[in-house]
Each structure stands twice: as C-alpha cells, then as structure tokens.
Scaffold this motif. Structure first.
Motif, PDB file in Angstrom:
ATOM      1  N   GLY A 118       0.809  -1.463   0.053  1.00 15.85           N
ATOM      2  CA  GLY A 118      -0.018  -0.099  -0.334  1.00 15.85           C
ATOM      3  C   GLY A 118       0.821   1.228   0.381  1.00 15.85           C
ATOM      4  N   LEU A 119       2.039   1.438   0.527  1.00 19.08           N
ATOM      5  CA  LEU A 119       2.787   1.919   0.083  1.00 19.08           C
ATOM      6  C   LEU A 119       4.199   2.989  -1.262  1.00 19.08           C
ATOM      7  N   GLN A 120       2.756   3.726  -1.701  1.00 16.66           N
ATOM      8  CA  GLN A 120       3.164   4.663  -2.884  1.00 16.66           C
ATOM      9  C   GLN A 120       4.825   5.938  -2.494  1.00 16.66           C
ATOM     10  N   LEU A 121       5.304   5.742  -3.413  1.00 12.34           N
ATOM     11  CA  LEU A 121       7.013   6.288  -3.119  1.00 12.34           C
ATOM     12  C   LEU A 121       7.277   7.260  -4.997  1.00 12.34           C
ATOM     13  N   ARG A 122       7.166   8.538  -3.820  1.00 13.14           N
ATOM     14  CA  ARG A 122       7.403   9.847  -4.831  1.00 13.14           C
ATOM     15  C   ARG A 122       8.475  10.678  -4.720  1.00 13.14           C
ATOM     16  N   LEU A 123       9.312  11.230  -5.749  1.00 13.03           N
ATOM     17  CA  LEU A 123      10.099  12.043  -5.907  1.00 13.03           C
ATOM     18  C   LEU A 123      10.212  13.231  -5.959  1.00 13.03           C
ATOM     19  N   GLU A 124      10.208  14.405  -5.307  1.00  7.94           N
ATOM     20  CA  GLU A 124      10.238  15.611  -4.776  1.00  7.94           C
ATOM     21  C   GLU A 124      11.221  16.732  -6.109  1.00  7.94           C
ATOM     22  N   VAL A 125      11.414  17.042  -6.849  1.00  6.08           N
ATOM     23  CA  VAL A 125      12.188  17.318  -7.841  1.00  6.08           C
ATOM     24  C   VAL A 125      11.688  18.795  -8.143  1.00  6.08           C
ATOM     25  N   GLU A 126      13.115  18.974  -7.618  1.00  4.78           N
ATOM     26  CA  GLU A 126      13.610  21.270  -8.128  1.00  4.78           C
ATOM     27  C   GLU A 126      13.346  21.617  -9.071  1.00  4.78           C
ATOM     28  N   GLU A 127      12.133  22.488  -9.526  1.00  4.05           N
ATOM     29  CA  GLU A 127      12.507  22.451 -10.554  1.00  4.05           C
ATOM     30  C   GLU A 127      13.215  23.454 -11.690  1.00  4.05           C
ATOM     31  N   GLY A 128      13.948  24.285 -11.216  1.00  6.33           N
ATOM     32  CA  GLY A 128      15.322  25.277 -11.823  1.00  6.33           C
ATOM     33  C   GLY A 128      16.173  23.961 -11.772  1.00  6.33           C
ATOM     34  N   THR A 129      16.806  23.376 -10.424  1.00  5.81           N
ATOM     35  CA  THR A 129      17.926  21.880 -11.072  1.00  5.81           C
ATOM     36  C   THR A 129      17.994  20.781 -10.773  1.00  5.81           C
ATOM     37  N   GLN A 130      16.894  20.846 -11.240  1.00  8.59           N
ATOM     38  CA  GLN A 130      16.613  19.413 -10.892  1.00  8.59           C
ATOM     39  C   GLN A 130      16.668  18.483 -10.044  1.00  8.59           C
ATOM     40  N   ARG A 131      17.295  18.961  -9.374  1.00 12.85           N
ATOM     41  CA  ARG A 131      17.663  18.280  -8.078  1.00 12.85           C
ATOM     42  C   ARG A 131      16.177  17.427  -7.321  1.00 12.85           C
ATOM     43  N   VAL A 132      16.944  16.333  -6.947  1.00 15.43           N
ATOM     44  CA  VAL A 132      15.944  15.692  -6.398  1.00 15.43           C
ATOM     45  C   VAL A 132      16.116  16.177  -4.534  1.00 15.43           C
ATOM     46  N   VAL A 133      14.821  16.764  -3.836  1.00 11.89           N
ATOM     47  CA  VAL A 133      14.939  17.994  -2.668  1.00 11.89           C
ATOM     48  C   VAL A 133      14.338  16.590  -1.576  1.00 11.89           C
ATOM     49  N   ALA A 134      13.488  15.886  -1.707  1.00 12.99           N
ATOM     50  CA  ALA A 134      12.191  15.283  -0.919  1.00 12.99           C
ATOM     51  C   ALA A 134      11.751  14.127  -1.657  1.00 12.99           C
ATOM     52  N   VAL A 135      11.782  13.134  -0.382  1.00 19.32           N
ATOM     53  CA  VAL A 135      10.777  11.354  -0.450  1.00 19.32           C
ATOM     54  C   VAL A 135       8.762  11.751  -0.675  1.00 19.32           C
ATOM     55  N   GLY A 136       8.559  11.726  -0.671  1.00 22.41           N
ATOM     56  CA  GLY A 136       7.020  12.106  -0.602  1.00 22.41           C
ATOM     57  C   GLY A 136       6.533  10.053  -0.508  1.00 22.41           C
ATOM     58  N   LEU A 137       5.972  10.169   0.269  1.00 23.58           N
ATOM     59  CA  LEU A 137       5.208   9.016   0.866  1.00 23.58           C
ATOM     60  C   LEU A 137       3.863   7.984   1.051  1.00 23.58           C
ATOM     61  N   ASP A 138       2.938   8.096  -0.285  1.00 20.14           N
ATOM     62  CA  ASP A 138       1.527   7.745   0.237  1.00 20.14           C
ATOM     63  C   ASP A 138       1.123   6.832   1.029  1.00 20.14           C
ATOM     64  N   PHE A 139       0.597   6.582   2.184  1.00 13.88           N
ATOM     65  CA  PHE A 139       0.705   6.010   3.054  1.00 13.88           C
ATOM     66  C   PHE A 139      -1.398   5.479   4.031  1.00 13.88           C
ATOM     67  N   ALA A 140      -1.513   5.065   4.078  1.00 12.40           N
ATOM     68  CA  ALA A 140      -3.066   4.567   5.216  1.00 12.40           C
ATOM     69  C   ALA A 140      -3.367   5.943   5.300  1.00 12.40           C
ATOM     70  N   GLY A 141      -3.723   6.327   3.341  1.00 11.66           N
ATOM     71  CA  GLY A 141      -4.677   8.197   3.222  1.00 11.66           C
ATOM     72  C   GLY A 141      -4.048   9.051   3.888  1.00 11.66           C
ATOM     73  N   SER A 142      -3.112   9.067   3.968  1.00  8.92           N
ATOM     74  CA  SER A 142      -1.507   9.748   4.610  1.00  8.92           C
ATOM     75  C   SER A 142      -0.654  10.604   3.278  1.00  8.92           C
ATOM     76  N   THR A 143      -0.239  11.594   3.975  1.00 10.37           N
ATOM     77  CA  THR A 143       1.200  11.899   2.783  1.00 10.37           C
ATOM     78  C   THR A 143       2.139  12.076   4.152  1.00 10.37           C
ATOM     79  N   LEU A 144       3.470  11.357   3.683  1.00  7.11           N
ATOM     80  CA  LEU A 144       4.326  11.609   4.483  1.00  7.11           C
ATOM     81  C   LEU A 144       5.760  12.117   3.892  1.00  7.11           C
TER      82      LEU A 144
END
Length: 218
Positions: free
Chosen positions: A68-94
């Motif tokens: 049930g865990l979905q993982l997303r990478l959050e990317v900074e638009e200007g630099t295309q650098r990955v700046v955070a990890v987004g986790l969707d789980f149990a009806g929530s985001t972390l």
C-alpha cells in the motif's frame, strides 16, 4: 513543503491529543532532540539498519517497502535536483528530508522555530506539542483550494536529530485525525534509514537523494 489533506480540520482538537511542550520551548537551540529509543526503534542511521531488509535505496535515505505504500520523488524545478521523498500511505502523506548536522549538537530546536515563524508570517496558526518523536508542530497552513479559494490545511511537522544528520517529516491526511493512520505513518517515519556518508558537508545541507533503480511504485 507538501500538505495534501483536502479535508476540514480542527487544530485545537488535534493538539489536545499530545502533551504541552513548555520544556521543549526552553531547550537550548543546539540541543539534540530524538526519542530515547531512536537507535533501536528508528529513525535509523545506516550503521544501525538491518542489512538483510529489502530497502529502496534513494541515496541519502532508504525506505522500507510495504503493501500500500507509494513513493514519489520531489524535484526542484530549476536544478532538477531531488529535494524530498514523498510517501503516500494509510490515506496520508509523509514528506521526508535528511540534512547534514554537527556530530554533538542538533538542528531541530532551531529549525522548529524557523518553521513557526514562516507559518505565522504566512497567516497560518499552529501549536507546539510533545509527541512520540519529541517536540513537534501542528499547523494550519494557508493553501489554494481546488477552485483557487484560499483554505487552511492541517500539517504536522516532526523532526529527529541523529548522528551527524537531521531527519524532518511533514505529515498530512488521515493521520491527522485517525488514530490507526497516525500510528501507521509514525511507524513508517521510524523505519526510515538515513545514509549520511563520510564526506564533509556543511550543517543544514540536504543529504543528496538519487533516483532508485527499481520502480517508484511500491
């Protein structure tokens, strides 16, 4: 900073579930803030993690897969650098981010004050409380609604100072109101492994994140 809860919220009702943080408010700004059992129950340093567990390796952090865990990478638009990890789980985001920190002092007490100033400066409201990870913030953050009308969304900011790193989490969604979802997301945050590495890094620098070789959908 992602706060994805679309529902209505009651800040006072949420804050009443945790203790007041008068002690935390008077702690020295550079004092470490972490659960007493962090080394055994997490969040973990790379030297503390079980090498047999099948982590998804994102460079600066490792995530333990679960149903049930979905993982997303959050990317900074200007630099295309990955700046955070987004986790969707149990009806929530972390959202998780790991930063370099001094060996003997912490960052969370100071960063928490900066978050508080930023949110109040944007017209939001918040309470500070003590939760399972120590001092934390629960905030109503101004954000545009689906039709562009400003709404207040509820978010919980947690942080843990580890050995030469600091891990921050931003929680939103069902975990703000549902006890079972809250426990599931807290366990997810505890399972995160931070890979600081041995290279010198200035305190507060984001520990580099990388795209995993496996699929981001878990």
């Amino acid at each position: 900073m992602e706060v994805a809860d679309e529902g209505s919220t009651d800040l006072e009702a949420v804050s009443s579930e945790a203790e007041s943080s008068d002690v935390a408010a008077t702690a020295p700004a550079d004092a470490k803030s972490a659960p007493e059992n962090r080394a055994t129950d997490g969040p973990f340093d790379s030297d503390e993690a079980n090498p047999a567990r099948p982590y998804v390796d994102l460079g600066g952090v490792k995530i333990l897969p679960r149903e049930g865990l979905q993982l997303r990478l959050e990317v900074e638009e200007g630099t295309q650098r990955v700046v955070a990890v987004g986790l969707d789980f149990a009806g929530s985001t972390l959202q998780v981010q790991a930063f370099a920190a001094p060996r003997s002092t912490g960052l969370w007490n100071d960063i928490r004050a900066q978050i508080r100033d930023q949110i109040t400066g944007q017209g939001g409201t918040l309470v500070e409380q003590v939760g399972v990870f120590g001092p934390e913030l629960v905030a109503e953050v101004p954000a545009p609604g689906p039709d562009g009308t400003p709404v207040l969304r509820l978010a919980r900011f947690v942080g843990v100072d580890g050995p030469r790193w600091f891990l921050r989490g931003v929680i939103a969604g069902d975990a703000m109101q549902n006890e079972a979802s809250r426990a599931a997301v807290e366990e997810l945050f505890r399972s995160v492994v931070v890979v600081r590495g041995g290279s010198p890094m200035p305190p507060r620098d984001l520990i580099p994140l990388t795209i995993p070789k496996s699929s981001a959908a878990i």
